[in-house]
Write an enzyme that holds these catalytic residues in place. Structure first.
Site, mmCIF file in Angstrom:
data_model
loop_
_atom_site.group_PDB
_atom_site.id
_atom_site.type_symbol
_atom_site.label_atom_id
_atom_site.label_comp_id
_atom_site.label_asym_id
_atom_site.label_seq_id
_atom_site.Cartn_x
_atom_site.Cartn_y
_atom_site.Cartn_z
ATOM 1 N N THR A 132 1.301 3.326 -4.215
ATOM 2 C CA THR A 132 1.530 3.184 -5.657
ATOM 3 C C THR A 132 0.472 3.920 -6.471
ATOM 4 O O THR A 132 -0.647 4.127 -5.999
ATOM 5 C CB THR A 132 1.496 1.676 -6.008
ATOM 6 O OG1 THR A 132 1.376 1.519 -7.419
ATOM 7 C CG2 THR A 132 0.296 0.964 -5.396
ATOM 8 N N ASP A 133 0.823 4.232 -7.714
ATOM 9 C CA ASP A 133 -0.169 4.834 -8.623
ATOM 10 C C ASP A 133 -1.205 3.802 -9.082
ATOM 11 O O ASP A 133 -2.241 4.169 -9.648
ATOM 12 C CB ASP A 133 0.516 5.479 -9.850
ATOM 13 C CG ASP A 133 1.364 4.507 -10.674
ATOM 14 O OD1 ASP A 133 1.494 3.325 -10.288
ATOM 15 O OD2 ASP A 133 1.897 4.944 -11.715
ATOM 16 N N GLU A 134 -0.922 2.503 -8.839
ATOM 17 C CA GLU A 134 -1.822 1.467 -9.359
ATOM 18 C C GLU A 134 -3.184 1.483 -8.669
ATOM 19 O O GLU A 134 -4.138 0.898 -9.180
ATOM 20 C CB GLU A 134 -1.149 0.089 -9.256
ATOM 21 C CG GLU A 134 0.185 0.092 -9.977
ATOM 22 C CD GLU A 134 0.780 -1.279 -10.245
ATOM 23 O OE1 GLU A 134 0.048 -2.267 -10.277
ATOM 24 O OE2 GLU A 134 2.013 -1.334 -10.419
ATOM 25 N N TYR A 158 -3.039 -6.918 -6.089
ATOM 26 C CA TYR A 158 -1.998 -6.051 -5.499
ATOM 27 C C TYR A 158 -2.531 -4.630 -5.314
ATOM 28 O O TYR A 158 -2.454 -4.061 -4.226
ATOM 29 C CB TYR A 158 -0.752 -6.036 -6.402
ATOM 30 C CG TYR A 158 0.201 -4.894 -6.098
ATOM 31 C CD1 TYR A 158 0.853 -4.818 -4.883
ATOM 32 C CD2 TYR A 158 0.427 -3.875 -7.041
ATOM 33 C CE1 TYR A 158 1.719 -3.754 -4.589
ATOM 34 C CE2 TYR A 158 1.300 -2.821 -6.765
ATOM 35 C CZ TYR A 158 1.934 -2.767 -5.533
ATOM 36 O OH TYR A 158 2.784 -1.711 -5.248
ATOM 37 N N LYS A 162 -3.215 -2.508 -1.824
ATOM 38 C CA LYS A 162 -2.577 -1.215 -1.523
ATOM 39 C C LYS A 162 -3.642 -0.138 -1.318
ATOM 40 O O LYS A 162 -3.514 0.715 -0.444
ATOM 41 C CB LYS A 162 -1.619 -0.807 -2.648
ATOM 42 C CG LYS A 162 -0.354 -1.644 -2.762
ATOM 43 C CD LYS A 162 0.559 -1.591 -1.544
ATOM 44 C CE LYS A 162 1.248 -0.252 -1.353
ATOM 45 N NZ LYS A 162 2.272 -0.315 -0.273
HETATM 46 P P1 NAD Z 1 9.902 -5.325 -2.626
HETATM 47 O O1 NAD Z 1 8.962 -6.455 -2.896
HETATM 48 O O2 NAD Z 1 11.211 -5.266 -3.336
HETATM 49 O O3 NAD Z 1 10.253 -5.285 -1.050
HETATM 50 C C1 NAD Z 1 9.294 -5.462 -0.056
HETATM 51 C C2 NAD Z 1 10.019 -5.672 1.282
HETATM 52 O O4 NAD Z 1 9.031 -5.836 2.300
HETATM 53 C C3 NAD Z 1 10.894 -6.931 1.306
HETATM 54 O O5 NAD Z 1 12.145 -6.634 1.887
HETATM 55 C C4 NAD Z 1 10.113 -7.890 2.180
HETATM 56 O O6 NAD Z 1 10.926 -8.831 2.877
HETATM 57 C C5 NAD Z 1 9.382 -6.943 3.113
HETATM 58 N N1 NAD Z 1 8.146 -7.525 3.678
HETATM 59 C C6 NAD Z 1 7.154 -8.164 2.988
HETATM 60 N N2 NAD Z 1 6.194 -8.562 3.848
HETATM 61 C C7 NAD Z 1 6.571 -8.126 5.087
HETATM 62 C C8 NAD Z 1 5.977 -8.217 6.376
HETATM 63 N N3 NAD Z 1 4.798 -8.833 6.561
HETATM 64 N N4 NAD Z 1 6.627 -7.663 7.423
HETATM 65 C C9 NAD Z 1 7.845 -7.051 7.247
HETATM 66 N N5 NAD Z 1 8.432 -6.952 6.053
HETATM 67 C C10 NAD Z 1 7.821 -7.479 4.986
HETATM 68 O O7 NAD Z 1 9.050 -4.017 -2.858
HETATM 69 P P2 NAD Z 1 9.499 -2.586 -3.414
HETATM 70 O O8 NAD Z 1 9.433 -2.605 -4.886
HETATM 71 O O9 NAD Z 1 10.733 -2.168 -2.723
HETATM 72 O O10 NAD Z 1 8.267 -1.704 -2.903
HETATM 73 C C11 NAD Z 1 8.302 -1.087 -1.612
HETATM 74 C C12 NAD Z 1 7.002 -0.328 -1.401
HETATM 75 O O11 NAD Z 1 6.848 0.645 -2.423
HETATM 76 C C13 NAD Z 1 5.752 -1.208 -1.458
HETATM 77 O O12 NAD Z 1 4.870 -0.765 -0.447
HETATM 78 C C14 NAD Z 1 5.198 -0.957 -2.834
HETATM 79 O O13 NAD Z 1 3.800 -1.121 -2.856
HETATM 80 C C15 NAD Z 1 5.591 0.484 -3.060
HETATM 81 N N6 NAD Z 1 5.787 0.893 -4.467
HETATM 82 C C16 NAD Z 1 6.595 0.163 -5.299
HETATM 83 C C17 NAD Z 1 6.797 0.597 -6.610
HETATM 84 C C18 NAD Z 1 7.720 -0.145 -7.556
HETATM 85 O O14 NAD Z 1 7.806 0.205 -8.737
HETATM 86 N N7 NAD Z 1 8.457 -1.146 -7.106
HETATM 87 C C19 NAD Z 1 6.158 1.750 -7.076
HETATM 88 C C20 NAD Z 1 5.329 2.461 -6.201
HETATM 89 C C21 NAD Z 1 5.161 2.029 -4.890
HETATM 90 P P1 TYD Z 2 6.084 -4.868 -13.634
HETATM 91 O O1 TYD Z 2 7.553 -4.580 -13.573
HETATM 92 O O2 TYD Z 2 5.595 -6.192 -13.123
HETATM 93 O O3 TYD Z 2 5.344 -3.648 -12.896
HETATM 94 P P2 TYD Z 2 3.750 -3.280 -12.803
HETATM 95 O O4 TYD Z 2 2.959 -4.432 -13.254
HETATM 96 O O5 TYD Z 2 3.599 -3.014 -11.349
HETATM 97 O O6 TYD Z 2 3.583 -2.076 -13.671
HETATM 98 O O7 TYD Z 2 5.598 -4.732 -15.136
HETATM 99 C C1 TYD Z 2 5.780 -3.536 -15.870
HETATM 100 C C2 TYD Z 2 5.105 -3.734 -17.212
HETATM 101 O O8 TYD Z 2 5.831 -4.738 -17.945
HETATM 102 C C3 TYD Z 2 3.684 -4.231 -17.108
HETATM 103 O O9 TYD Z 2 2.899 -3.607 -18.131
HETATM 104 C C4 TYD Z 2 3.790 -5.726 -17.373
HETATM 105 C C5 TYD Z 2 4.982 -5.819 -18.311
HETATM 106 N N1 TYD Z 2 5.777 -7.077 -18.195
HETATM 107 C C6 TYD Z 2 6.065 -7.829 -19.345
HETATM 108 O O10 TYD Z 2 5.656 -7.473 -20.472
HETATM 109 N N2 TYD Z 2 6.809 -8.968 -19.205
HETATM 110 C C7 TYD Z 2 7.274 -9.406 -17.990
HETATM 111 O O11 TYD Z 2 7.916 -10.483 -17.939
HETATM 112 C C8 TYD Z 2 6.986 -8.610 -16.829
HETATM 113 C C9 TYD Z 2 7.478 -9.022 -15.466
HETATM 114 C C10 TYD Z 2 6.242 -7.448 -16.978
#
Ligand code: NAD
Ligand code: TYD
Length: 353
Positions: A132-134, A158, A162
């Protein structure tokens, strides 16, 4: 054959579907099915022999060793993680266990498997770590976007977990020569996203006539990327990325949270007018800010564009419309994820805000 971890979650499931559609080769999908993992995400592959689903934990080293031995994958795409910042604030332990220790377990078993491959297989193997960019921390309003050389400065449990996993992945390349690639991506949105994250939460709250909880003043900025574009970026990194390199993936689409919420409301006003609610935006409610809330994320995706020829295809307005349409068209999916566990989370996170 590739091994995907976390392929029942939001991005992982989109990736598995995208992989089968574009590459057509088999996928072993190892997922623990936490609250965020949903087998219904892959229901369309139920009778497809190219998708082998295994319920299990990346920390189960015997299981991982067994899967690697049995299926001999030429790549691992590692999505499995705890992924929600607010949950990491309420309970960071699981984040360290899965994101740091779990990635370590996976790397150890991958190293053992990879060491036993022949020279050609060893050279062709890839461990792609989805991050992630975070990990880069927070930008001021006028700072340049994150590049691959931006120093790590994670601010939430988080992001720190990561960042820890990214460092381990990097070390396994430098120390053991494991052919790893890391991608650091901005905020994703699209179909199948669990409704704890901003966009699906706002869509579903609005449809239910509930308040739309905006943290702080709503001016925090995120760089939004349609999930299909992320999947294409990962495929590009897998096919053409250089081992040991990291690639930033972003949508070039910075928006304040308020802009995002207003855009969701405007689409719903048009697609699902409600005689009791003139404008869905009237449901916007400012709530207590997230502790340590990062101000702004922005990605400079120049490297992956120049070196791998990847660029996002979706514009934010069209991608958001597709996303809203998907949630409107899948009420049974929404029902299936809004379980007791989900309701407990909503109570814990929003009740006292
Ligand atoms: P998500 O929370 O929707 O899904 C995570 C999946 O991992 C779930 O299916 C869960 O059951 C599985 N999981 C959790 N713990 C596990 C374990 N110990 N063993 C096996 N499986 C396990 O997450 P997402 O949003 O799909 O993100 C996927 C990846 O992408 C993550 O690594 C996250 O850090 C990264 N990412 C997410 C975003 C975003 O905006 N959602 C952006 C950048 C990077
Ligand atoms: P989120 O989807 O949780 O992603 P991330 O924190 O990983 O960027 O949140 C996106 C942005 O929206 C973040 O600045 C927090 C804000 N947010 C709200 O304002 N209200 C909400 O209920 C949630 C879940 C997020």
């Amino acid at each position: 054959m590739i091994l995907v971890t976390g392929g029942a979650g939001f991005i992982g499931a989109n990736f598995v579907l995208d992989w089968i559609a574009h590459e057509g080769t088999p996928v072993v999908n190892l997922d623990k099915l936490t609250y965020a993992g949903n087998p219904a995400n892959l229901a369309s592959l139920q009778n497809d022999a190219r998708h082998i689903f295994v319920k299990g934990d990346i920390n189960d080293r015997a299981l991982v060793a067994d899967l690697l031995k049995k299926h001999q994958p030429h790549a691992i795409v590692h999505f499995a993680a705890e992924s929600h910042v607010d949950r990491s604030i309420n309970g960071p332990g699981e984040f360290v266990q899965t994101n740091v220790v779990g990635t370590f377990s996976l790397l150890e078993e991958t190293r053992a498997y990879w060491s036993g491959l022949g020279d050609a297989e060893k050279a062709g193997f890839r461990f792609l770590h989805v991050s992630t960019d975070e990990v880069y921390g927070s930008l001021g309003s006028n700072d340049p976007a994150f590049s691959e050389t931006t120093a790590y400065a994670p601010n939430s449990p988080y992001a720190a977990s990561k960042a820890g996993s990214d460092h381990l992945v990097r070390a396994y390349h430098h120390t053991y020569g494991l052919p790893v690639i890391t991608t650091n991506c901005s905020n994703n949105y699209g179909p199948l996203q669990f409704p704890e994250k901003l966009i699906p939460l706002m869509i579903l709250n609005a449809l239910a006539g509930k308040p739309l909880p905006v943290y702080g003043d709503g001016r925090n900025v995120r760089d939004w990327l349609y999930v299909g574009d992320h999947c294409a970026g990962i495929r590009a990194a897998l096919a053409r990325g250089k081992p040991g390199e990291t690639y930033n993936i972003g949508g070039n689409s910075e928006k304040t949270n308020l802009e995002v919420v207003h855009a969701v409301c405007a689409i719903l006003d048009e697609l699902r007018p409600n005689s009791l609610i003139t404008h869905y935006s009237s449901l916007i409610t400012y709530v207590k800010d997230r502790p340590g809330h990062d101000w702004r994320y922005a990605i400079d995706a120049g490297k992956i564009r120049r070196e791998l020829g990847w660029e996002p295809q979706e514009r934010f307005d069209s991608g958001l419309r597709k996303t809203v349409e998907w949630y409107l068209a899948h009420p049974e999916w929404v029902d299936s994820v809004q379980t007791g566990e989900y309701r407990k989370w909503v109570d814990a996170n929003y009740a006292k805000r």
